[in-house]
Design an enzyme around this catalytic site. Sequence first.
Site, PDB file in Angstrom:
ATOM      1  N   HIS A   1      56.288  44.921  52.049  1.00 25.21           N
ATOM      2  CA  HIS A   1      56.372  44.969  50.594  1.00 25.21           C
ATOM      3  C   HIS A   1      57.803  45.265  50.166  1.00 25.21           C
ATOM      4  O   HIS A   1      58.674  45.487  51.004  1.00 25.21           O
ATOM      5  CB  HIS A   1      55.412  46.041  50.069  1.00 25.21           C
ATOM      6  CG  HIS A   1      55.208  46.016  48.591  1.00 25.21           C
ATOM      7  ND1 HIS A   1      55.457  44.917  47.803  1.00 25.21           N
ATOM      8  CD2 HIS A   1      54.749  46.986  47.731  1.00 25.21           C
ATOM      9  CE1 HIS A   1      55.159  45.193  46.538  1.00 25.21           C
ATOM     10  NE2 HIS A   1      54.732  46.442  46.475  1.00 25.21           N
TER      11      HIS A   1
ATOM     12  N   ALA B   1      57.869  42.160  45.795  1.00 22.85           N
ATOM     13  CA  ALA B   1      57.182  42.044  44.507  1.00 22.85           C
ATOM     14  C   ALA B   1      57.580  43.206  43.604  1.00 22.85           C
ATOM     15  O   ALA B   1      58.142  44.209  44.046  1.00 22.85           O
ATOM     16  CB  ALA B   1      55.672  42.029  44.715  1.00 22.85           C
ATOM     17  N   HIS B   2      57.311  43.041  42.314  1.00 22.47           N
ATOM     18  CA  HIS B   2      57.347  44.114  41.317  1.00 22.47           C
ATOM     19  C   HIS B   2      58.727  44.715  41.096  1.00 22.47           C
ATOM     20  O   HIS B   2      58.842  45.815  40.543  1.00 22.47           O
ATOM     21  CB  HIS B   2      56.343  45.209  41.674  1.00 22.47           C
ATOM     22  CG  HIS B   2      54.953  44.698  41.856  1.00 22.47           C
ATOM     23  ND1 HIS B   2      53.975  45.382  42.541  1.00 22.47           N
ATOM     24  CD2 HIS B   2      54.364  43.536  41.458  1.00 22.47           C
ATOM     25  CE1 HIS B   2      52.858  44.669  42.546  1.00 22.47           C
ATOM     26  NE2 HIS B   2      53.072  43.547  41.899  1.00 22.47           N
TER      27      HIS B   2
ATOM     28  N   TYR C   1      60.881  45.806  43.300  1.00 25.30           N
ATOM     29  CA  TYR C   1      61.279  46.855  44.224  1.00 25.30           C
ATOM     30  C   TYR C   1      62.508  46.427  45.042  1.00 25.30           C
ATOM     31  O   TYR C   1      63.108  45.390  44.780  1.00 25.30           O
ATOM     32  CB  TYR C   1      60.099  47.251  45.110  1.00 25.30           C
ATOM     33  CG  TYR C   1      58.972  47.908  44.332  1.00 25.30           C
ATOM     34  CD1 TYR C   1      59.225  48.935  43.430  1.00 25.30           C
ATOM     35  CD2 TYR C   1      57.652  47.492  44.490  1.00 25.30           C
ATOM     36  CE1 TYR C   1      58.199  49.537  42.711  1.00 25.30           C
ATOM     37  CE2 TYR C   1      56.613  48.091  43.778  1.00 25.30           C
ATOM     38  CZ  TYR C   1      56.894  49.108  42.888  1.00 25.30           C
ATOM     39  OH  TYR C   1      55.885  49.698  42.178  1.00 25.30           O
TER      40      TYR C   1
END
Length: 668
Positions: free
Chosen positions: A169, A172-173, A175
């Site tokens: 991760h 996404a978002h 970060y």
Amino acid sequence: MNATPYPTLFSPMRLGPKVARNRTWMSAHATLLVKDHVFTDEHVAYYAERAKHGVAVITMECMAVHETSLPYRGKALSYDPRMVPQYRKIADAVHEHGALLLAQPWHRGRETNSVASGHPVWAPSAVPCAVYREMPHVMTVQDIDAIREGYRLSARHAREGGLDGVEVHSMAHGYLLNQFLSPATNHRDDAFGGSLENRLRLVMEIIQATREECGADMIVGVRINSDDGHEGGLRPDDWAEIAARMTASGLVDYVSCSHGTYLNRMLIYPTSPESHGFQMAATRKVKQAVDKPVVGVGRIVTPAEAEKHLAAGDCDFVAMARALIADPEWVAKAQRAEAEDIRPCVGANWCMSSIFAQAPIACIHNPAAGQERELGAGTLKRAERPRKVAVVGGGPGGMRAALTARQRGHEVTLFERGHELGGQVRLWSRAPSRTELAGVADWLEGQIVKAGVQIRTQTIATEDMLLADGYDSIVIATGSKGLRHGWTPLRPEKWNGAPVPGTDQPHVLSYMEALRDRIAPGQRALIYDGLGGRQAVVTAEYLASQGAQVEFVTWLGQPAPDLAASRDWGKTYGMLKRMGMRFATDLELVAIEGPTVRLRDVYTKEDVVREGIDTVVLALGAEAQDGLFHALAPRRAQGLDLRLIGDALAPRRADSAIKEGEAAGRAI
């Protein structure tokens, strides 16, 4: 067994070296069940509950790969070797029920601050986050090496802990890895900036390190955006190209897509009324660019919606977080063709509000969320001695108490003085953006009917009636009544004294009264908010939708600041502004003289006047309607089991009423 109405949803699919039993996926989300930066037995129960009821793949909540990614103390550290035995516990529990379990190592980059960690915020470039607004430290090559090794160590712990794979991760978002990938946030001129190849360099090195640690027999996936959703960010075509480059490496087994950054967080976890499946058009572009399974999300809450997107080829797996928080049995109910029994996610974002308050994960109408060991499936026991139970009040708390008591074998009668069940939930759902909230009342009503609760609407339950009918247990869930005295918390000494002059006039309403009534189009309405919560904005939206010209006035420094907790303050404020609403802050209500409303600036003490007002609505809180409880209380000495719940106990929120209804039903 009849054929499932969701054939694609319930077909297995290969996921790298393993096979998922169906196409459902629980996507990662914070729980605040973490203690001392590691997972707990509460996590074991939380994930096992979803696995037990058929979820195929579970990605556990994101875990920090480095000490500089610590937004709050309740965050797990994937680089900490103490995680390994906790992974084993969760893996054993989840594997027992046939689900696959993945870790999600992550780094927030600039989308945090240094308060909890004590370390400067790290980012590829000195561009502050729009939410936290702290200037980051520009990462050196040594810092980049540390992050890469944090991901490597995280993957090693996942293998040692018996997990099925790792979902990388931060792409996404908004970060950290998204910050490296996006030209909007990566202004570097070294080997990690400039061209897409350079901006992708750290990501590919992390994927390579993850695969080396996991080996060929574990799943390696990536969590990316399919649209950043803002000017200068990466858009669907950009993400399709990035996904294609990642999968072409041969290191990645699947791609999981989401949307948004902290510039537009309602793309990440949107509240109602965002259209269901809103991310799927962009996700389909990614799917068309890769030859690996693609996971899609975006307010998919029913099995029919999931089947539609899978059958259309928008994605290969449907991921859900909030829908599975609301109902851990979602998959099992869908497989049994019992979709109508699924407790719906209504997009209230109480799960987010709970996390914002540094409390464990919760749901507006699933009282067991985060408390699976105490309240999860299978924990409700039949009563040793069935009792005759009366529940007075047909709001969500009363319905929950009636349902739980009936499920335990009691004979239950529910009394409601109105013509319909649902209480304030029904009122709030009259606002166009909150129509899904009616799902709370609809689901509970459907369940109590199916359970065999006797329902008596348009009936006022009196002390004499209840005693004459010989009830063993009585639950009082009579709710609350909106206050109209005109005072805010600025004036505690006047709260129970004489009201603000003019608040007793017929054109002055509480917010509950305003939601019950219709207003003539063209009227000028002033809503005065003394709370800062959702009551006033829901009422203001309802009035504006009826054609009223609305001004929103509050003594606070901004309208409805409490909506920051559910992350939809900006979305709601923008919606009301587009409806033509005017706003005024820092104003105390002084008097109402017919069509004239007198206000006073909280700080300068200057008087402000609004004239020509047809309707004044006061959102000042509510008063518990507990008279019946106090009338019956002396009977406790004679053996009457009497319980007070919900707003009748203290006016709060639907989740509190439902939790107390559950507790009452279990205790009888």
